[in-house]
Design a protein around this motif. Structure first.
Motif, mmCIF file in Angstrom:
data_model
loop_
_atom_site.group_PDB
_atom_site.id
_atom_site.type_symbol
_atom_site.label_atom_id
_atom_site.label_comp_id
_atom_site.label_asym_id
_atom_site.label_seq_id
_atom_site.Cartn_x
_atom_site.Cartn_y
_atom_site.Cartn_z
ATOM 1 N N ASP A 171 -39.478 -9.295 -19.642
ATOM 2 C CA ASP A 171 -39.435 -8.157 -20.553
ATOM 3 C C ASP A 171 -38.862 -8.604 -21.901
ATOM 4 O OD1 ASP A 171 -39.799 -5.528 -21.333
ATOM 5 O OD2 ASP A 171 -38.743 -4.694 -19.607
ATOM 6 N N TRP A 173 -38.040 -6.795 -26.233
ATOM 7 C CA TRP A 173 -38.170 -5.647 -27.125
ATOM 8 C C TRP A 173 -39.582 -5.508 -27.693
ATOM 9 C CZ3 TRP A 173 -39.864 -6.780 -31.954
ATOM 10 C CH2 TRP A 173 -39.591 -8.044 -32.482
ATOM 11 N N ASP A 176 -42.025 -2.830 -26.330
ATOM 12 C CA ASP A 176 -41.848 -1.432 -26.731
ATOM 13 C C ASP A 176 -42.500 -1.207 -28.096
ATOM 14 O OD1 ASP A 176 -40.991 1.086 -27.423
ATOM 15 O OD2 ASP A 176 -38.844 0.618 -27.323
ATOM 16 N N SER A 177 -43.517 -0.355 -28.155
ATOM 17 C CA SER A 177 -44.237 -0.148 -29.415
ATOM 18 C C SER A 177 -43.368 0.449 -30.503
ATOM 19 C CB SER A 177 -45.462 0.735 -29.179
ATOM 20 O OG SER A 177 -45.070 2.001 -28.686
ATOM 21 N N THR A 178 -42.275 1.115 -30.141
ATOM 22 C CA THR A 178 -41.395 1.661 -31.171
ATOM 23 C C THR A 178 -40.651 0.563 -31.919
ATOM 24 O OG1 THR A 178 -39.495 1.951 -29.690
ATOM 25 C CG2 THR A 178 -41.075 3.770 -29.835
ATOM 26 N N GLN A 179 -40.570 -0.614 -31.321
ATOM 27 C CA GLN A 179 -39.944 -1.760 -31.991
ATOM 28 C C GLN A 179 -40.965 -2.828 -32.382
ATOM 29 O OE1 GLN A 179 -35.936 -3.104 -30.552
ATOM 30 N NE2 GLN A 179 -36.539 -2.011 -28.698
ATOM 31 N N ARG A 184 -49.175 -6.027 -29.634
ATOM 32 C CA ARG A 184 -48.182 -7.040 -29.274
ATOM 33 C C ARG A 184 -48.789 -8.430 -29.262
ATOM 34 N NH1 ARG A 184 -47.082 -8.140 -23.910
ATOM 35 N NH2 ARG A 184 -47.452 -5.935 -23.459
ATOM 36 N N ASN A 222 -38.837 -1.680 -19.493
ATOM 37 C CA ASN A 222 -39.795 -0.854 -20.222
ATOM 38 C C ASN A 222 -40.836 -0.268 -19.270
ATOM 39 O OD1 ASN A 222 -39.395 -1.051 -23.331
ATOM 40 N ND2 ASN A 222 -39.077 -3.146 -22.598
ATOM 41 N N THR A 223 -41.154 1.006 -19.468
ATOM 42 C CA THR A 223 -42.197 1.666 -18.690
ATOM 43 C C THR A 223 -43.202 2.310 -19.628
ATOM 44 O OG1 THR A 223 -40.886 3.697 -18.572
ATOM 45 C CG2 THR A 223 -40.629 2.118 -16.757
ATOM 46 N N ILE A 225 -45.949 1.195 -20.775
ATOM 47 C CA ILE A 225 -46.236 0.217 -21.821
ATOM 48 C C ILE A 225 -47.657 0.400 -22.332
ATOM 49 C CG2 ILE A 225 -46.471 -2.251 -22.316
ATOM 50 C CD1 ILE A 225 -44.298 -2.685 -20.118
#
Length: 368
Positions: A171, A173, A176-179, A184, A222-223, A225
């Motif tokens: 995993d 950061w 996570d699409s917010t970061q 990706r 993260n879930t 995703i």
């Protein structure tokens, strides 16, 4: 135009935003280029002090605003999560600082375009580290291709394979699409592959057809995703060449397998980042392996060969050369092949075309 990677005419004073892996790479490159490492900021004053001690910076600033207000800083290295780039870069440019921003320059082309325009309007040097173009043998491939020694380029075969997210227990950061933003794998490493393709050929991808897959919808922390683990792309270049690109962060056994092969009517040329000391050149009658020997390379490749033949060079060397060229540009030089915000904007536009094609299931044009 400079023909060497040289120290800038004066000592460049650098500041760093972020304190993770990329900040360490940037700070080593800045130190190698002879910069004064003035200080850094992070998500908190405490983390900035910790990063300053770990990276060997003179000072840990209490905030980004404090760093940008320091008149001693000439250039700001932005090494933070992707979705923060546009805000930080805009603030740095408005403060009159030159900028080196990790890719992606921004997570949408509107922001990337605005930042590119702002840097130009302020007359500031603004660069994005597409550093694989700084391997000497990548420059040698470019010389062969653009000089016409390979003939007309008709095919493209490229891949960038990694395994650092190959299991659901892995995993980061970036997941996570917010970061990390809406893309990706492609924004992170596919952008390097396309930049190297366009840089070495002097040609551009004009349209593409892409498929994306999220192999693991949930990971350790993260879930739900939404960002992609792998991408397959069919591309067409302006000059008529066609080809395929495969990008994956879930390819077991591949650590940093960036490979680019360009097929011409006279020869094929293949560069492998994990074997950066050689270049494969194939012809119908004979196949050869070119070794990195400054005495036998094109001038642009030779200038990046900082150690004699037989002494391996790698990723940090390429990064060091990129930063040295950026600093030389700040001092008024004109080094060959510096990736600027124009290249960062280009990468965002290609990424958006990949996402649009994958969403629609059809070909997508790449904005010029």
């Amino acid at each position: 135009m400079t023909m060497d990677v040289t120290a800038p005419a004066r000592t460049i004073r650098a500041g760093f935003v972020g304190g993770g892996f990329m900040a360490a790479v940037h700070s080593r490159a800045a130190r190698a280029a002879g910069a004064a490492l003035v200080g850094g900021s992070s998500s908190s004053a405490e983390r900035a002090r910790e990063a300053a001690g770990r990276l060997g910076l003179d000072h840990g600033f209490g905030s980004l605003d404090e760093l940008l207000a320091d008149p001693a800083i000439d250039v700001v290295h932005v090494c933070t999560p992707n979705t923060t780039h546009a805000r930080i870069v805009r603030a740095a440019l408005e403060a009159g600082k030159h900028v080196i921003c990790e890719k992606p320059l921004a997570t949408d082309s509107r922001d990337a375009h605005e930042l590119t325009e702002l840097a130009a309007a302020r007359g500031l040097v603004a660069a994005v580290p597409f550093v694989y173009r700084y391997h000497p043998m990548a420059r040698e491939a470019r010389s062969i291709l653009t000089d016409g020694a390979a003939g007309r380029i008709v095919s493209v075969h490229g891949s960038y394979l990694q395994d650092w997210l190959a299991t659901p227990h892995d995993d980061d950061w970036r997941v996570d699409s917010t970061q990390g933003g809406p893309s990706r794998a492609f924004a992170d490493i596919g952008s390097h592959l396309v930049d190297l393709l366009e840089f070495t050929t002097g040609d551009r991808v004009v349209r593409l057809n892409a498929l994306t897959r999220t192999v693991f919808g949930a990971r350790a922390t993260n879930t739900d995703i939404a960002t992609e683990d792998l991408v397959a792309v069919v591309v067409e270049l302006a000059g008529g060449a066609i080809g395929t690109l495969l990008v994956s962060q879930v390819a077991p056994g591949h650590k940093n397998g960036l490979v680019l092969e360009l097929g011409g009517t006279e020869a094929s040329v293949r560069f492998e980042q994990e074997r950066p000391e050689t270049l494969w050149v194939g012809r119908t009658g004979v196949t050869s392996i070119l070794e990195r020997d400054p005495a036998r390379l094109s001038p642009d490749a030779a200038r990046l060969s900082r150690v004699p033949a037989g002494h391996p060079m790698g990723y940090q060397d390429a990064f060091n050369a990129f930063v040295a060229d950026t600093y030389a540009t700040i001092s008024g030089e004109r080094p060959e092949g510096l990736p600027t915000f124009d290249d960062g904007l280009r990468a965002v536009r290609v990424t958006e075309a990949v996402l649009a094609s994958a969403a629609s299931g059809t070909w997508a044009e790449v904005a010029a």
